[in-house]
Design an enzyme around this catalytic site. Sequence first.
Site, PDB file in Angstrom:
ATOM      1  N   ALA A   1       2.248  62.211 -43.708  1.00 31.56           N
ATOM      2  CA  ALA A   1       3.344  61.249 -43.668  1.00 31.56           C
ATOM      3  C   ALA A   1       3.914  61.080 -42.270  1.00 31.56           C
ATOM      4  O   ALA A   1       4.606  60.107 -42.000  1.00 31.56           O
ATOM      5  CB  ALA A   1       4.471  61.698 -44.613  1.00 31.56           C
ATOM      6  N   CYS A   2       3.651  62.045 -41.383  1.00 36.95           N
ATOM      7  CA  CYS A   2       4.271  62.007 -40.061  1.00 36.95           C
ATOM      8  C   CYS A   2       3.269  62.410 -39.008  1.00 36.95           C
ATOM      9  O   CYS A   2       2.740  63.517 -39.048  1.00 36.95           O
ATOM     10  CB  CYS A   2       5.475  62.949 -40.019  1.00 36.95           C
ATOM     11  SG  CYS A   2       6.242  63.037 -38.392  1.00 36.95           S
ATOM     12  N   GLY A   3       3.009  61.520 -38.076  1.00 32.44           N
ATOM     13  CA  GLY A   3       2.008  61.802 -37.060  1.00 32.44           C
ATOM     14  C   GLY A   3       2.554  62.454 -35.817  1.00 32.44           C
ATOM     15  O   GLY A   3       1.792  62.876 -34.968  1.00 32.44           O
TER      16      GLY A   3
ATOM     17  N   CYS B   1       5.251  64.800 -36.028  1.00 36.04           N
ATOM     18  CA  CYS B   1       5.929  66.052 -36.354  1.00 36.04           C
ATOM     19  C   CYS B   1       5.276  67.179 -35.579  1.00 36.04           C
ATOM     20  O   CYS B   1       4.064  67.286 -35.527  1.00 36.04           O
ATOM     21  CB  CYS B   1       5.816  66.333 -37.846  1.00 36.04           C
ATOM     22  SG  CYS B   1       6.538  65.060 -38.891  1.00 36.04           S
TER      23      CYS B   1
END
Length: 278
Positions: A116-118, A120
């Site tokens: 969901a988060c590239g 992080c």
Amino acid sequence: MGRLIQRVKATRIDVAGHRRVVREEALAAEEPLEIRLGHEPFTVTMRTPGDDFDLVAGFLVSEGIVHDADELISLRFCAGEDENGQQTFNVVEAQLRPDVVLPDLAARRNVTTTSACGICGTASIDAVRKSSHHPIGSPVDQPLVKAEVLASLPEALREQQRLFEKTGGVHAAGLFAPDGELLSLREDVGRHNAVDKVVGAAFRERRLPLANSVLQVSGRASFELVQKAAMAGVPVLAAVSAPSSLAVELARESGLTLVGFSRGKTLNVYTHDGRIAD
């Protein structure tokens, strides 16, 4: 589709009909991929298996580690086995040219990045803004794409989403020519992974910068997607959903045309609308 799909049992509840049915469902696979620079671990990302070399190449481009195809000497799967002794294909080693400057150890992502988060795990938010070696040209030179062509791209993307058709659980990124021709498409549980795979494929084919193309994505337009597009020299990024405020700010600064809420008949252009012809 091999490892792209995993089948599980689920109980389907029909609320109106007061019924329960147990049936098999097809789900998009999600597995960790460890990226190594040489023999040194760099990061672990969650992704849908497939096009892993494209994913790694695109990730290295978006991180500003490589800029030219000659800087990436090779990509290979490293040994990795599951509990049954089978190769997992979940570790990729990138061999870079000796003169490529590697990130400092303190800046490496020694945490897992989720699908969901590239970004992080990036050591510092200041490190997120990166300088592209493929600057985007002036948006006022001449229009690049017609509005009606741009508005048609979400449907063109959807029609080619084979994995989404079977699972309903993946994002897609598609690279299009200004006339609407689909040049490449990748799917993944992570929207940032899908973009990395598209960029990585172009990088490995020595097609960067992507100066005469449009990147269409299936979800929202986040800061990281604008960054990835800018790092690859993509002049137009279009999304079917909303952009974030930081995405608009970065697009304005980098000269990128950012489009949101592209729904077939209408679209919002947030930055540099001179590239779009009525």
